[in-house]
Motif scaffolding. Structure first.
Motif, PDB file in Angstrom:
ATOM      1  N   VAL A 334       0.947  -1.470   0.016  1.00  0.00           N
ATOM      2  CA  VAL A 334      -0.188  -0.344   0.311  1.00  0.00           C
ATOM      3  C   VAL A 334       1.204   1.222  -0.066  1.00  0.00           C
ATOM      4  N   ARG A 335       1.746   1.109   0.535  1.00  0.00           N
ATOM      5  CA  ARG A 335       2.906   2.240   0.973  1.00  0.00           C
ATOM      6  C   ARG A 335       3.440   2.321  -0.377  1.00  0.00           C
ATOM      7  N   GLU A 336       4.147   1.414  -1.375  1.00  0.00           N
ATOM      8  CA  GLU A 336       4.593   1.581  -2.285  1.00  0.00           C
ATOM      9  C   GLU A 336       3.458   2.072  -3.713  1.00  0.00           C
ATOM     10  N   ALA A 337       2.490   1.982  -3.304  1.00  0.00           N
ATOM     11  CA  ALA A 337       1.532   1.964  -4.083  1.00  0.00           C
ATOM     12  C   ALA A 337       0.940   3.147  -4.028  1.00  0.00           C
ATOM     13  N   LEU A 338       0.909   4.016  -3.599  1.00  0.00           N
ATOM     14  CA  LEU A 338      -0.016   5.276  -3.414  1.00  0.00           C
ATOM     15  C   LEU A 338       1.894   6.153  -3.760  1.00  0.00           C
TER      16      LEU A 338
END
Length: 617
Positions: A334-338
């Motif tokens: 999730v953190r990578e995606a944003l």
């Protein structure tokens, strides 16, 4: 003006062959030293007259006016309560003081000399007989012991982490104190303890150190509080009787008689006040303002100067910081995606006038930054932790997402959606929701300055295309600081400043212990045994080569934990000022030192005749 000695960040071995050899011969037996370096020997010899980046003949006098944002309600900058007054560090002195043209060296201030054994298992400070507090009382060993205990027990978490490896403190005499360290390699500890502010036991022993206060404290520094109005302004007066004014470390410093800080609601109002002549100097942090905000008559007439001052300091890391304490951000995918939704190239082109470089490392602009794949030396550090580290640490080079055109941006959105789906999120009714619970992906970005809205809102629009709702909430500085201290946020903007010699401060930045300590600088809430181990290895580095290797290894671990969406940096400071100042011709390794500036009488007179106004209340 900010006192550089309060930073752990923010420090070239040179000198005369003779005194270096003598120094090397005496370290093993703990002979008194005038200064110490983290690695190697300090640049300046025992009889140096002044630092190379000052003007020892700078005139004294005049007044300089500065701006502060928000308000203040305390003169105690050492605890976690309240908003300390701008410039309050000028009141307090430390045992040692750092030089700005070395990676990390310190020289005697309150302490006349130091004694350390070869293994650095302890440090002894010999205090100057002339060192005094503003009430005329001498600074003694009792004050040092009191300061250590009160800072560690009632000060900010920073002190507890910094002094965690101090096993014992002893008074050896009226002006001699010994700090003994716990077993383990920690070369930085003598310098860390040297940065400790020494407080008056007589003044503080019957007062609540943990409370806010607007009672003028007893300090020992070059300035005293002359007058103030809570939340509006504070004026400092240079102390003509300051005990340390003739020391080599202070020669050419603290040249201005009066320092005034006026408070403004926000940075936009403050800029207009500067252009109106209400204060004299501002360090500009907003690219748009630097590019377009200073088009006014005084600049055209030469009454105002805009200058940049280069430095060779690590940029540190500024970014949108995830709060890993929130379940929403605990999945690294999730953190990578944003990060794929933040279009730095668009922001730099349209908002920042192409002034910035993208930050990719926690130590950019220095030899400490990880580059390429890990070297054999780095792998030797990382391999024992392989099972606890993201696999990309060993196999990939971290680069934040880029989008030089619309096609790349669309590809970034597709990559983000792929990662989010792998993390258990899916589209329903044009919203991103948790595939199991149906909960929408929604969070808040907390900011303290309206300037951030123009950067955050385009980011929010891009997230909306992914079905994510990010609200942007702006609060006043006091509320922001309270929420940051208690970790009451989803995402904020934060800056971790870094020095050329990272060490004990990394524990407060990244350690698992700091993650649960309110007020610590582990803003992200990272809890990683591997990172804890890497931080310990950085602290224990026996020489510069191993320090660089270990910091690069730590950098890789931080990068691939996706704690932030990296922002940008500059390798220089942008300063605008009314042309009344003189400043040294040399800018040191660590950048411009405003404490070494002075008021030029001829320039000040010409400026007054040229029409600078003073709109103070």
């Amino acid at each position: 003006m900010t006192r550089a000695k309060y930073r752990c960040r923010h420090r070239l071995a040179a000198g005369w062959f003779g005194w270096v050899c003598a120094l090397l011969a005496t370290v093993a037996v703990g002979a008194p030293l005038h200064g110490i370096a983290l690695h190697g020997q300090p640049k300046y010899g025992p009889n140096f007259e002044h630092f190379d980046y000052v003007n020892p003949s700078a005139p004294k006098g005049g007044e300089a006016r500065f701006a502060a944002i928000g308000s203040f309600d305390t003169f105690n900058p050492f605890n976690i309560k309240g908003q300390p007054a701008a410039g309050i560090g000028q009141l307090f002195e430390t045992l040692l003081i750092g030089s700005a043209d070395e990676p990390f060296s310190e020289y005697g201030l309150i302490a006349e000399s130091v004694e350390i054994p070869e293994d650095r298992s302890s440090v002894t400070f010999n205090l100057r007989p002339q060192a005094k507090f503003h009430d005329g009382t001498s600074i003694t060993a009792d004050d040092v012991l009191f300061s250590f205990e009160i800072l560690k027990t009632k000060g900010t978490p920073l002190y507890r982490f910094y002094y965690a490896n101090v096993a014992k403190v002893e008074k050896l005499g009226e002006r001699q104190v010994k700090f003994t360290f716990a077993p383990g390699e920690n070369r930085e500890l003598p310098l860390i303890v040297g940065q400790m502010p020494v407080l008056s036991e007589k003044y503080w022993r019957d007062r609540d150190f943990a409370a806010t206060t607007l009672e003028v404290p007893v300090g020992s520094g070059p300035y005293r509080i002359e007058r103030f109005e809570p939340g509006r302004f504070i004026v400092y007066q240079r102390d003509e009787n300051y005990w340390g004014k003739d020391l080599a470390v202070n020669r050419g410093m603290h040249n201005i008689d009066r320092l005034r800080y006026d408070y403004y609601r926000d940075v936009t109002v403050a800029l207009e006040a500067f252009k109106a002549g209400s204060y004299d100097l501002r360090v500009e942090n907003v690219a748009k303002q630097w590019a377009t905000g200073y088009d006014f008559p005084a600049l055209a007439k030469g009454l105002v100067k805009k200058e940049t001052f280069s430095n060779q300091m690590p940029s540190g890391m500024q970014g949108f910081v995830y709060n890993l304490r929130r379940p929403l951000f605990q999945n690294p995918k999730v953190r990578e995606a944003l990060a794929y939704a933040f279009d730095f190239e668009w922001s730099n082109r349209n908002l920042f006038h192409d002034q910035y470089k993208r930050t990719r490392s926690y130590f950019d602009n220095s030899e400490l930054a990880a580059r390429g794949l890990p070297s054999p030396e780095e792998l030797a550090v990382l391999e024992p932790l392989r099972k606890e580290l993201p696999p990309e640490v060993f196999s990939a080079v971290y680069e934040p997402p880029t989008a030089n055109d619309d096609a790349q941006l669309r590809a970034n959105f597709q990559k983000a959606l792929q990662l989010l789906q792998e993390a258990g999120w899916t589209f329903r009714d044009r919203k991103l929701v948790n595939a199991k619970t149906g909960e929408p992906f929604r969070f808040e970005l907390l900011i303290a300055e309206p300037t951030w809205e123009r950067i955050a809102l385009p980011f929010a629009r891009n997230l909306e295309r992914l079905g994510i709702e990010m609200s942007v909430r702006s609060v006043d500085s006091a509320q922001y600081e309270n929420r940051e201290r208690s970790f009451d946020f989803d995402m904020i903007v934060n800056v971790w400043g870094q020095s050329l010699s990272p060490g004990n401060e990394q524990r407060e930045f990244w350690s698992s212990a700091a993650a649960g300590q309110p007020g610590s600088r582990n803003i992200a809430g990272l809890k990683s045994p591997a990172v804890d181990a890497l931080v310990d290895q950085v602290i224990a580095a026996p020489d510069r080569t191993s320090l660089v290797t270990r910091v690069r290894a730590l950098d890789r671990a931080l990068q691939w934990n996706f704690l932030v969406i990296p922002h940008w940096h500059l390798p220089y400071a942008r300063i605008a000022f009314w042309d009344k100042f003189g400043y040294p011709s040399v800018t040191p390794l660590q950048g411009v030192q405003l404490d070494a500036w002075w008021i030029d009488p001829a320039k000040a007179a010409a400026l007054a005749g040229g029409g600078q106004t003073d709109n103070r209340p």
